[in-house]
Design a protein around this motif. Sequence first.
Motif, PDB file in Angstrom:
ATOM      1  N   ASN A   1      -2.857  -5.785  -1.288  1.00  0.00           N
ATOM      2  CA  ASN A   1      -3.060  -4.679  -0.725  1.00  0.00           C
ATOM      3  C   ASN A   1      -2.300  -3.678  -1.382  1.00  0.00           C
ATOM      4  OD1 ASN A   1      -3.819  -1.906   0.320  1.00  0.00           O
ATOM      5  ND2 ASN A   1      -3.467  -2.580   2.598  1.00  0.00           N
TER       6      ASN A   1
ATOM      7  N   TYR B   1     -12.854 -11.228   0.609  1.00  0.00           N
ATOM      8  CA  TYR B   1     -13.198  -9.163   0.077  1.00  0.00           C
ATOM      9  C   TYR B   1     -12.374  -8.599  -0.624  1.00  0.00           C
ATOM     10  CZ  TYR B   1     -11.420  -5.322   2.542  1.00  0.00           C
ATOM     11  OH  TYR B   1     -10.919  -3.393   2.959  1.00  0.00           O
TER      12      TYR B   1
ATOM     13  N   SER C   1       0.868  -1.557  -0.397  1.00  0.00           N
ATOM     14  CA  SER C   1      -0.062  -0.211  -0.078  1.00  0.00           C
ATOM     15  C   SER C   1       1.147   1.156  -0.283  1.00  0.00           C
ATOM     16  CB  SER C   1      -1.009   0.664   1.195  1.00  0.00           C
ATOM     17  OG  SER C   1      -0.421   0.057   2.633  1.00  0.00           O
TER      18      SER C   1
ATOM     19  N   SER D   1      -3.642  -0.943  -2.224  1.00  0.00           N
ATOM     20  CA  SER D   1      -4.244   0.396  -2.247  1.00  0.00           C
ATOM     21  C   SER D   1      -3.078   1.657  -2.155  1.00  0.00           C
ATOM     22  CB  SER D   1      -4.982   0.853  -0.441  1.00  0.00           C
ATOM     23  OG  SER D   1      -4.095   0.305   0.994  1.00  0.00           O
TER      24      SER D   1
ATOM     25  N   CYS E   1      -8.294   0.097  -3.027  1.00  0.00           N
ATOM     26  CA  CYS E   1      -8.783   1.462  -2.320  1.00  0.00           C
ATOM     27  C   CYS E   1      -8.142   2.707  -3.221  1.00  0.00           C
ATOM     28  CB  CYS E   1      -9.105   1.844  -1.049  1.00  0.00           C
ATOM     29  SG  CYS E   1      -9.414   2.887  -0.334  1.00  0.00           S
TER      30      CYS E   1
ATOM     31  N   ASN F   1      -7.389  -5.508  -1.738  1.00  0.00           N
ATOM     32  CA  ASN F   1      -7.616  -3.725  -1.487  1.00  0.00           C
ATOM     33  C   ASN F   1      -7.223  -3.213  -2.365  1.00  0.00           C
ATOM     34  OD1 ASN F   1      -7.584  -1.415  -0.280  1.00  0.00           O
ATOM     35  ND2 ASN F   1      -7.100  -2.072   1.753  1.00  0.00           N
TER      36      ASN F   1
ATOM     37  N   ASN G   1     -11.960  -4.566  -1.263  1.00  0.00           N
ATOM     38  CA  ASN G   1     -12.540  -3.058  -1.367  1.00  0.00           C
ATOM     39  C   ASN G   1     -11.608  -2.082  -2.695  1.00  0.00           C
ATOM     40  OD1 ASN G   1     -11.650   0.043  -0.213  1.00  0.00           O
ATOM     41  ND2 ASN G   1     -10.258  -0.926   1.357  1.00  0.00           N
TER      42      ASN G   1
ATOM     43  N   CYS H   1      -8.315 -11.509  -0.546  1.00  0.00           N
ATOM     44  CA  CYS H   1      -8.756 -10.077   0.315  1.00  0.00           C
ATOM     45  C   CYS H   1      -8.246  -9.707  -1.224  1.00  0.00           C
ATOM     46  CB  CYS H   1      -7.608 -10.595   1.388  1.00  0.00           C
ATOM     47  SG  CYS H   1      -9.055 -11.275   2.238  1.00  0.00           S
TER      48      CYS H   1
END
Length: 367
Positions: A157, A208, A133, A159, A185, A183, A210, A181
């Motif tokens: 992730n 999951y 991220s 993001s 974002c 992410n 996002n 999962c």
Amino acid sequence: MVGGRPTTGHLDVYFRSLMVSGGGGRMDGTPAMTGWKDLPMELLLRIVSLVDDRMVIVASGVCTGWRDAICLGLTHLSLSWCKNNMNNLVLSLAPRFTKLQSLSLRQNMPQLEDDAVETIANYCHDLHDLDLSKSLRLTDRALYALACGCPRLTKLNISGCSSFSDSALAYLTSFCRNLKCLNLCGCVKAATNRALQAIACNCNQLQYLNLGWCEGVGDKGVISLALGCPNLSALDLCGCVLITDESVIALATGCPHLRSLGLYYCQNITDRAMYSLANSCVKSKRGLWDSVRNNDVKGLMNLNISQCTALTPPAVQAVCDSFPSLHTCPERHSLIISGCLSLTSVHCACAVQAHRSGRSAITHHAY
């Protein structure tokens, strides 16, 4: 003894022996160690598990024995504490820590370059969980490398990685098919309808996702997710201003395990979407309440409809009534309606019960 080393049951004995004797021999028949460099691998790993990751890296440089033990035994590592030169640190460590399963490289200031991620992909093939991220300097090269080198990823992730394209993300999902999962974002360029269609096609285990503030996401992509990812339990669509009721209807129909849904600032959402959520559990409502009594909660547990100003109280109340795990009471606030002044009359069952109990107490006191 296994291969000349003490078994796990002797670890405490050996540690006390080393601390007391400084590594000298014992007269009670316990095998002696000549110094800290001869610590059993199990004991060394137990010790380093008690210190922060900076000390783990330092310990791996004490001697070749410690280096080999730590590099072969360490499975989780975070370098998020590194404020400068994270890129060089990754280039140095990745070829040694080849057994990593979880690696966090979250940054406050962009440091990582593509060559660091490529090195990770070349050496850390067992990675399941990777946090990149806020890596603003990374390009599609990084995703292409991960696709080929880390196909076992289940949690990713990225993001805030705003430079990634939807082509690179689609390519990644064609190799990393075990993702659960993800992410995305703020990944405005990567999270498009085209990418979501690829995710739906390749990652049917996804639980999951996002997509917060991915303004290019529309109904076409979300409907694809609802059809291709039936195990989806948490979806954040906050700021996805293009989606309409059609997305929510598809999710209500295709994702029976959905527990958390974020619709903040999705101002095209109307009562029709709320009633579709409420009606999705009508047929199994008896089973829903039974599951609550048995502490096996099903149905929506978190719903954010802040700034969804087109919604009316009856529609939102219908959702709240259908899902007993949605709460408006301050102690368990999970139905978030801030910015919607028209919805102040919506209350969960426990809030209504508390109000009734309060009135009853006042009445009883009056008598």
